[in-house]
Write a protein that holds these residues in place. Sequence first.
Motif, mmCIF file in Angstrom:
data_model
loop_
_atom_site.group_PDB
_atom_site.id
_atom_site.type_symbol
_atom_site.label_atom_id
_atom_site.label_comp_id
_atom_site.label_asym_id
_atom_site.label_seq_id
_atom_site.Cartn_x
_atom_site.Cartn_y
_atom_site.Cartn_z
ATOM 1 N N LEU A 42 -58.236 45.283 46.504
ATOM 2 C CA LEU A 42 -59.076 44.100 46.632
ATOM 3 C C LEU A 42 -59.386 43.843 48.105
ATOM 4 C CD1 LEU A 42 -57.231 41.732 44.154
ATOM 5 C CD2 LEU A 42 -59.250 43.107 43.704
ATOM 6 N N GLY A 51 -55.291 36.716 48.893
ATOM 7 C CA GLY A 51 -55.918 37.490 47.835
ATOM 8 C C GLY A 51 -57.064 36.698 47.233
ATOM 9 N N ASN A 52 -57.185 36.728 45.907
ATOM 10 C CA ASN A 52 -58.243 35.976 45.244
ATOM 11 C C ASN A 52 -57.862 34.531 45.002
ATOM 12 O OD1 ASN A 52 -59.820 38.188 45.220
ATOM 13 N ND2 ASN A 52 -59.624 38.639 43.047
ATOM 14 N N GLY A 53 -56.667 34.147 45.387
ATOM 15 C CA GLY A 53 -56.212 32.776 45.179
ATOM 16 C C GLY A 53 -54.900 32.556 45.898
ATOM 17 N N TRP A 85 -58.978 41.702 51.188
ATOM 18 C CA TRP A 85 -58.015 40.732 51.720
ATOM 19 C C TRP A 85 -58.474 40.346 53.121
ATOM 20 C CZ3 TRP A 85 -54.182 39.418 48.380
ATOM 21 C CH2 TRP A 85 -54.005 40.281 47.303
ATOM 22 N N GLU A 132 -55.328 34.480 40.848
ATOM 23 C CA GLU A 132 -56.711 34.062 40.970
ATOM 24 C C GLU A 132 -56.824 32.562 40.772
ATOM 25 O OE1 GLU A 132 -59.033 36.254 38.237
ATOM 26 O OE2 GLU A 132 -58.913 38.136 39.372
ATOM 27 N N THR A 188 -49.981 37.317 43.965
ATOM 28 C CA THR A 188 -51.195 36.549 44.188
ATOM 29 C C THR A 188 -51.789 36.190 42.837
ATOM 30 O OG1 THR A 188 -53.367 36.531 45.280
ATOM 31 C CG2 THR A 188 -52.632 38.627 44.359
#
Length: 455
Positions: free
Chosen positions: A15, A355-357, A17, A379, A377
């Motif tokens: 992903l 990360g995503n959240g 970062w 979302e 991590t």
Amino acid sequence: MTDAGDARRFTRRRLLWTASAFTTGVAITGPGSGADDDDTGEHGAIRWSETYDRPGQYVECNAIATAEDGYYLAGETGYRSGTSHGWVHRVDESGGVNWEFIDNRPGDEAPLHEISAAPGGGCVAVGDVTTHLTDESNVTAVSLGQEGEFGWAAEFGRHWHVSISTLSSTEDGYVIGAYARSYATQGTRILLLSIDSEGTQRWIRTLGEENAINVCRAVLPVDDGYLVAGSTDREDDSRILLVRTDEQGRHQWDTTYDVEGAYSLAHAIIPTEDGGYLLGGRTGSSTHIFRAVVIKVDATGDEQWRWVNTVESACHDLVTRPSGGCVLAGRRLEDGWLAALNGNGELIGSESYRGNGESTLESLVSTDEGYVAGGRTAEFDSNDTRAWLLSVSPIAEPGADPIEPEYSVSEQEDDSLPGFSSGAAVLGLSAGYVLSRRFRGGQADRSRRSTGREE
């Protein structure tokens, strides 16, 4: 009893970062965005970043350990509305999965909290297993071979509810630390357990007053005994606790450290070159908002200095720096976080990773290129938690100058507590505020109050 799994049971994701660099103020992108995997020369630059999940399930990484040409990861996986199981990954030097192991022994909750490489290859992981029908909870340990094959498993317990297990290797086995609530008194006591390399119990000790709350989160083997780090709570006044035992786990002395906040806990303890120790953890005035703490003590537990962050944060693990001081891993606001302190307890480098959240880093190891940290991590607006492994370059150069206090607008809620936020996102250039105080002699709490009876 167990399920070694296969490559179809999980997915590995690369992903994007970003690192909010306190010292540089630039965004650093990971391999998922096409960045080069080589060290960029930036302090704290991401070398590679990997996440691991299972279809329809959450995965959390609680600990990592160095293996030959790679790493072991330990944690838990399961369904939010159902049972959880112990989870182990063996990955290569760039985070690629070699094998996965799922511990399917009976139990409603069976997370793994710590892992160690075995001397002859393979690994040993420890955790706790709970059956809600009987409300019984015991320490659990599992041994795996080099290819993820099952070796042995064991449970250890008393008529208590056991929580959190930590693990340290000894010359001929392992020592396990945990804490347990007594059904009779409702007090919480430290549990110390020695096992051999085949999982056979040698001895078990409980430390602490029956009606007090005493917590163990880290155990360190030392000459002719062990150091146990955690917390003790008497009348809602929680203090960081350090206990020294002999080689049979019998209490020798203990001391506490009163930090600014009613909820203080040590998550990690490591030795230093001068014969002392560093304790890393957190403190706070509420059960939801904490600040990272690092305390330097000598061989007898006398405090030499402490560092307390003023930005919402926590220290979950520590490693020493070659030039003195330490690097800590944890969280800062809603991001995974790595920070460096020099030998005087001054903050010299700090990096946030997202990360995503919401993200956190739970475990840290040193490498030739820098550091590898493990955590999780999730979302935004989702329970889809993924295990996370992150490789970064060194956080600060030897002899780096302390970082000056600097805050972003989003972090500063009022003038009385700069940088202390309930979770706002990091915007722009920001830095942790340094509070480095030195304590000598009687200024630290040197009462050496006994933690009470041992059994």
